[in-house]
Design an enzyme around this catalytic site. Sequence first.
Site, PDB file in Angstrom:
ATOM      1  N   LYS A 188       0.834  -1.204   0.000  1.00  0.00           N
ATOM      2  CA  LYS A 188       0.000   0.000   0.000  1.00  0.00           C
ATOM      3  C   LYS A 188       0.877   1.266   0.000  1.00  0.00           C
ATOM      4  CE  LYS A 188      -3.781  -2.282   2.583  1.00  0.00           C
ATOM      5  NZ  LYS A 188      -4.578  -2.215   3.852  1.00  0.00           N
ATOM      6  N   ARG A 232      -0.889 -14.504   4.410  1.00  0.00           N
ATOM      7  CA  ARG A 232      -1.621 -13.806   5.482  1.00  0.00           C
ATOM      8  C   ARG A 232      -0.885 -13.941   6.815  1.00  0.00           C
ATOM      9  NH1 ARG A 232      -6.435 -10.588   4.639  1.00  0.00           N
ATOM     10  NH2 ARG A 232      -7.157 -11.291   6.677  1.00  0.00           N
ATOM     11  N   THR A 279      -5.010  -7.636  10.975  1.00  0.00           N
ATOM     12  CA  THR A 279      -5.420  -6.383  10.337  1.00  0.00           C
ATOM     13  C   THR A 279      -5.020  -5.164  11.175  1.00  0.00           C
ATOM     14  OG1 THR A 279      -7.321  -7.595   9.462  1.00  0.00           O
ATOM     15  CG2 THR A 279      -7.422  -5.188   9.367  1.00  0.00           C
ATOM     16  N   ARG A 314       2.783  -6.296   9.338  1.00  0.00           N
ATOM     17  CA  ARG A 314       1.909  -5.250   9.888  1.00  0.00           C
ATOM     18  C   ARG A 314       2.303  -4.882  11.315  1.00  0.00           C
ATOM     19  NH1 ARG A 314      -3.857  -7.585   7.591  1.00  0.00           N
ATOM     20  NH2 ARG A 314      -3.886  -6.401   5.642  1.00  0.00           N
ATOM     21  N   ASN A 316      -1.616  -0.332   7.397  1.00  0.00           N
ATOM     22  CA  ASN A 316      -0.947  -1.599   7.725  1.00  0.00           C
ATOM     23  C   ASN A 316      -0.098  -2.169   6.584  1.00  0.00           C
ATOM     24  OD1 ASN A 316      -3.079  -2.319   6.132  1.00  0.00           O
ATOM     25  ND2 ASN A 316      -4.171  -3.478   7.704  1.00  0.00           N
ATOM     26  N   HIS A 343      -1.773  -5.462   1.690  1.00  0.00           N
ATOM     27  CA  HIS A 343      -3.038  -6.190   1.534  1.00  0.00           C
ATOM     28  C   HIS A 343      -2.713  -7.584   1.022  1.00  0.00           C
ATOM     29  CE1 HIS A 343      -7.007  -7.380   0.152  1.00  0.00           C
ATOM     30  NE2 HIS A 343      -6.385  -7.821  -0.927  1.00  0.00           N
TER      31      HIS A 343
HETATM   32  N1  UDP Z   1      -9.385  -1.222   8.206  1.00  0.00           N
HETATM   33  C1  UDP Z   1      -9.384  -0.154   9.104  1.00  0.00           C
HETATM   34  N2  UDP Z   1     -10.092  -0.271  10.260  1.00  0.00           N
HETATM   35  C2  UDP Z   1     -10.801  -1.393  10.578  1.00  0.00           C
HETATM   36  C3  UDP Z   1     -10.799  -2.464   9.672  1.00  0.00           C
HETATM   37  C4  UDP Z   1     -10.078  -2.344   8.494  1.00  0.00           C
HETATM   38  O1  UDP Z   1      -8.740   0.868   8.846  1.00  0.00           O
HETATM   39  O2  UDP Z   1     -11.418  -1.436  11.664  1.00  0.00           O
HETATM   40  C5  UDP Z   1      -8.625  -1.094   6.940  1.00  0.00           C
HETATM   41  C6  UDP Z   1      -7.242  -1.740   7.012  1.00  0.00           C
HETATM   42  O3  UDP Z   1      -6.339  -0.967   6.228  1.00  0.00           O
HETATM   43  C7  UDP Z   1      -7.511  -3.102   6.386  1.00  0.00           C
HETATM   44  C8  UDP Z   1      -8.538  -2.755   5.301  1.00  0.00           C
HETATM   45  O4  UDP Z   1      -9.349  -1.752   5.903  1.00  0.00           O
HETATM   46  O5  UDP Z   1      -6.337  -3.701   5.879  1.00  0.00           O
HETATM   47  C9  UDP Z   1      -9.394  -3.918   4.851  1.00  0.00           C
HETATM   48  O6  UDP Z   1     -10.037  -4.492   5.975  1.00  0.00           O
HETATM   49  P1  UDP Z   1     -10.206  -6.070   6.138  1.00  0.00           P
HETATM   50  O7  UDP Z   1     -11.181  -6.291   7.253  1.00  0.00           O
HETATM   51  O8  UDP Z   1     -10.505  -6.680   4.820  1.00  0.00           O
HETATM   52  O9  UDP Z   1      -8.772  -6.534   6.678  1.00  0.00           O
HETATM   53  P2  UDP Z   1      -7.548  -7.286   5.933  1.00  0.00           P
HETATM   54  O10 UDP Z   1      -8.148  -8.327   5.034  1.00  0.00           O
HETATM   55  O11 UDP Z   1      -6.776  -6.231   5.179  1.00  0.00           O
HETATM   56  O12 UDP Z   1      -6.739  -7.884   7.053  1.00  0.00           O
HETATM   57 MG    MG Z   2      -9.644  -8.154   3.646  1.00  0.00          MG
END
Ligand code: UDP
Ligand code: MG
Length: 165
Positions: free
Chosen positions: A10, A90, A96, A107, A121, A124
Amino acid sequence: MNQQTLILIKPDGLKKSLTGNVLTRLSETKLDIVASKIVKVSRELAEQHYIMLKDKPFFDELLKYLMGEYHKKKVMALVYWGDDAIKKVRQICGSTNPEEADPVSIRGAYGRITTKGVYENIIHASANEAEAEREIKLWFQPDDVIIDMYPSKIVKDKCERRIWA
Ligand code: UDP
Ligand code: MG
């Protein structure tokens, strides 16, 4: 079982010069890189990528983050391929929320939470096979990827090219 997964470094990862660190960490998986490019992310692409989160209060901030409004207007997109690729990647990414992520994960080591509450973070990674298919087809065309993963068809305008079927 062989899988493919979409990775995005990102804009915060690019701004912080973490491309090399992230790729080195990902190389621990021994997976193959089968596609890569640098992308200037439009609002439409960001919206489509995070369409599942469109009702979240942080959605608009999340779009600005992915479009690079706070860092650099670019994202590095990659497809990794190989055995159990989705879980392996992952795991190295970590949770996350960067505060909850294992400190040795990408992350956990490099992420932060902004004062507006967005998790910056760094990376992705697709969460499951359906998500990987949707995301890879969104970010890449069949000819950008060096293996055949999903059905495609040939179209002919100026020269022959393939589109997702
Ligand atoms: N995100 C955030 N706050 C939250 C949840 C998600 O800022 O409470 C952002 C974060 O950058 C995350 C992205 O939204 O990577 C996508 O969220 P997802 O739940 O899909 O998490 P990921 O798959 O990236 O772990
Ligand atoms: Mg996601």
